[in-house]
Design a protein around this motif. Structure first.
Motif, mmCIF file in Angstrom:
data_model
loop_
_atom_site.group_PDB
_atom_site.id
_atom_site.type_symbol
_atom_site.label_atom_id
_atom_site.label_comp_id
_atom_site.label_asym_id
_atom_site.label_seq_id
_atom_site.Cartn_x
_atom_site.Cartn_y
_atom_site.Cartn_z
ATOM 1 N N ALA A 35 1.747 11.342 -0.739
ATOM 2 C CA ALA A 35 2.315 11.625 -2.054
ATOM 3 C C ALA A 35 2.909 10.374 -2.688
ATOM 4 N N VAL A 36 3.599 9.559 -1.917
ATOM 5 C CA VAL A 36 4.164 8.332 -2.481
ATOM 6 C C VAL A 36 3.044 7.382 -2.915
ATOM 7 N N ALA A 37 1.962 7.342 -2.148
ATOM 8 C CA ALA A 37 0.824 6.514 -2.567
ATOM 9 C C ALA A 37 0.252 7.023 -3.887
ATOM 10 N N LEU A 38 0.168 8.340 -4.036
ATOM 11 C CA LEU A 38 -0.337 8.898 -5.303
ATOM 12 C C LEU A 38 0.618 8.611 -6.455
ATOM 13 N N VAL B 122 10.398 6.106 2.906
ATOM 14 C CA VAL B 122 9.155 6.034 2.128
ATOM 15 C C VAL B 122 9.434 6.233 0.642
ATOM 16 N N VAL B 123 10.314 7.176 0.318
ATOM 17 C CA VAL B 123 10.617 7.426 -1.098
ATOM 18 C C VAL B 123 11.340 6.224 -1.707
ATOM 19 N N LEU B 124 12.277 5.637 -0.981
ATOM 20 C CA LEU B 124 12.963 4.451 -1.509
ATOM 21 C C LEU B 124 11.991 3.291 -1.692
ATOM 22 N N ALA B 125 11.061 3.133 -0.741
ATOM 23 C CA ALA B 125 10.060 2.082 -0.900
ATOM 24 C C ALA B 125 9.219 2.328 -2.147
ATOM 25 N N GLY B 126 8.843 3.573 -2.381
ATOM 26 C CA GLY B 126 8.094 3.897 -3.587
ATOM 27 C C GLY B 126 8.890 3.621 -4.844
ATOM 28 N N MET B 127 10.196 3.928 -4.809
ATOM 29 C CA MET B 127 11.030 3.661 -5.988
ATOM 30 C C MET B 127 11.168 2.179 -6.248
ATOM 31 N N VAL B 128 11.213 1.379 -5.183
ATOM 32 C CA VAL B 128 11.299 -0.069 -5.365
ATOM 33 C C VAL B 128 10.011 -0.611 -5.976
ATOM 34 N N LEU B 129 8.881 -0.057 -5.563
ATOM 35 C CA LEU B 129 7.597 -0.562 -6.051
ATOM 36 C C LEU B 129 7.308 -0.142 -7.483
ATOM 37 N N THR B 130 7.997 0.849 -7.975
ATOM 38 C CA THR B 130 7.861 1.197 -9.388
ATOM 39 C C THR B 130 9.014 0.526 -10.118
ATOM 40 N N THR B 131 8.671 -0.324 -11.049
ATOM 41 C CA THR B 131 9.708 -1.123 -11.691
ATOM 42 C C THR B 131 10.551 -0.315 -12.650
ATOM 43 N N ALA C 286 -2.334 7.952 6.809
ATOM 44 C CA ALA C 286 -2.019 6.527 6.724
ATOM 45 C C ALA C 286 -3.172 5.760 6.073
ATOM 46 N N VAL C 287 -4.403 6.053 6.503
ATOM 47 C CA VAL C 287 -5.559 5.369 5.920
ATOM 48 C C VAL C 287 -5.725 5.747 4.453
ATOM 49 N N GLY C 288 -5.573 7.044 4.162
ATOM 50 C CA GLY C 288 -5.718 7.505 2.784
ATOM 51 C C GLY C 288 -4.672 6.904 1.862
ATOM 52 N N ALA C 289 -3.434 6.828 2.341
ATOM 53 C CA ALA C 289 -2.384 6.225 1.514
ATOM 54 C C ALA C 289 -2.678 4.761 1.241
ATOM 55 N N THR C 290 -3.213 4.067 2.240
ATOM 56 C CA THR C 290 -3.563 2.662 2.042
ATOM 57 C C THR C 290 -4.668 2.523 1.001
ATOM 58 N N VAL C 291 -5.668 3.383 1.100
ATOM 59 C CA VAL C 291 -6.788 3.291 0.155
ATOM 60 C C VAL C 291 -6.336 3.650 -1.258
ATOM 61 N N VAL C 292 -5.518 4.700 -1.363
ATOM 62 C CA VAL C 292 -5.094 5.143 -2.690
ATOM 63 C C VAL C 292 -4.194 4.108 -3.352
ATOM 64 N N ALA C 293 -3.291 3.530 -2.574
ATOM 65 C CA ALA C 293 -2.322 2.603 -3.148
ATOM 66 C C ALA C 293 -2.891 1.214 -3.358
ATOM 67 N N ARG C 294 -4.092 0.942 -2.844
ATOM 68 C CA ARG C 294 -4.672 -0.393 -2.993
ATOM 69 C C ARG C 294 -5.106 -0.619 -4.434
ATOM 70 N N ARG C 295 -4.958 -1.853 -4.874
ATOM 71 C CA ARG C 295 -5.410 -2.180 -6.221
ATOM 72 C C ARG C 295 -6.929 -2.220 -6.249
ATOM 73 N N ASP C 296 -7.522 -1.512 -7.168
ATOM 74 C CA ASP C 296 -8.975 -1.524 -7.217
ATOM 75 C C ASP C 296 -9.467 -2.677 -8.099
#
Lengths: 105, 243
Positions: free
Chosen positions: A81-84, B82-91, B181-191
């Protein structure tokens, strides 16, 4: 008053209902994600309650094992979810659900 | 045999510490309420970590020690991190004032997301669940809890159950975690498209910077020449159009 299955189910329902409120009221995707985890935690409490007070003679730990696996699934859910959310932010430059109103684009 | 109930177990309510249960349940519900009501999302994440601790206490009081430990790990460690890391990555992390009225809010969403309606739905769901639990009181209780599980804990027995009766679901959970884990990596990767867009934007910015510097050089060169000498200005094309 002794603690029984009803006490745990009431606690589970309150946590689950609080999560429902969070899903409906929060506008940030991260807040919605936390509220979803609250709902999952409420379900976990109910599973453990049934394991502890329910069919404790024949299958005393089936519900506990179910809760164990559900928590693992919840951890996986958070990761994806965080990745999405990051992907949505990269595309739309926002994490507010009110502004994510396009299915494509 | 661990499955056998204790003869003198005394029913389903044996060995649950009442005060600790109420403490854990109250703290868990209070933490959950804080998570969904705090305006600052960073504080809400901290409240979620506290909720995880309270949930662990609640499960520990009931006797599910291994699940209590896992709950603390997941709800206090994994999810906030994980949520805090996501919040940091969104400016643009939603902080104070995230629930402020926004001009672009769609009408349907504005109607659906009013907090009284959300509160009503949540209260209805909770009342329904509590009503079902109250109406079926006692029907689910089939006998006393095995006393050995209360004395020695559930870790060994739960491990036995997981690796025998539930070996396949346990392996499936492992595969699910790996796939996540693999899916999150693929989804979050810059295309590639995003990389191309970023590169085009960077090149555009560099081009604008080059034009600006060239224009400044021309202005400096023009100011350095004698007044009335128009030969230099004629030799510099594109100066008046702004590049």
């Amino acid at each position: 008053m002794s603690i029984g299955v009803t006490h745990l189910l009431v606690a589970s329902a309150l946590v689950f209902g609080t999560g429902v409120y969070g899903v409906l009221a929060r506008r940030s995707l991260f807040g919605v994600l936390l509220a979803l985890q609250l709902m999952l935690a409420g379900a976990d409490v109910a599973l453990v309650a049934f394991a502890r007070f329910g069919d404790a003679v024949r299958q005393p730990l089936d519900g506990t094992a179910f809760a164990f696996l559900a928590m693992l699934a919840g951890a996986a859910e958070v990761t994806v979810a965080v990745a999405l959310v990051l992907l949505a932010y990269r595309r739309h430059r926002t994490v507010q659900v009110d502004e994510l109103d396009e299915l494509a684009g | 045999m661990w499955l056998a109930p204790a003869p003198a177990a005394g029913g389903e309510s044996v060995s649950v510490n009442g005060p600790l249960f109420y403490l854990g349940a109250t703290a868990a519900v209070a933490g959950a309420v804080l998570v969904v009501t705090l305006k600052d999302l960073r504080t809400a994440v901290m409240a979620f970590a506290g909720f995880g601790l309270a949930l662990g206490l609640l499960l520990l009081v009931v006797g599910a020690d291994l699940v209590a430990g896992l709950a603390v790990l997941v709800f206090t460690g994994v999810v906030p991190a994980v949520v805090l890391a996501g919040m940091v990555l969104t400016t643009d992390p939603p902080g104070p004032g995230e629930d402020d009225a926004r001009a672009r809010r769609p009408v349907l969403s504005a109607v659906l997301r009013r907090w009284p309606l959300a509160l009503g739905v949540a209260a209805g769901v909770s009342a329904l669940l509590i009503g079902v639990a109250a109406a079926s009181r006692g029907d689910w209780v089939t006998g006393p809890y095995p006393s050995e599980l209360l004395d020695r804990g559930t870790t060994a027995t739960l491990g036995h159950v997981l690796f025998n009766s539930y070996a396949l679901p346990f392996a499936g959970a492992g595969v699910l975690l790996l796939a996540a884990a693999v899916g999150a990596t693929v989804v979050a990767r810059r295309d590639r498209i995003e990389r191309d867009m970023d590169r085009a934007e960077r090149e555009r910015a560099e081009r604008a910077e080059r034009v600006r510097r060239r224009r400044e050089d021309r202005i400096r060169a023009r100011e350095g020449r004698r007044p009335g000498d128009s030969g230099m200005a004629a030799a510099i094309p594109g100066d008046e159009d702004g590049g």
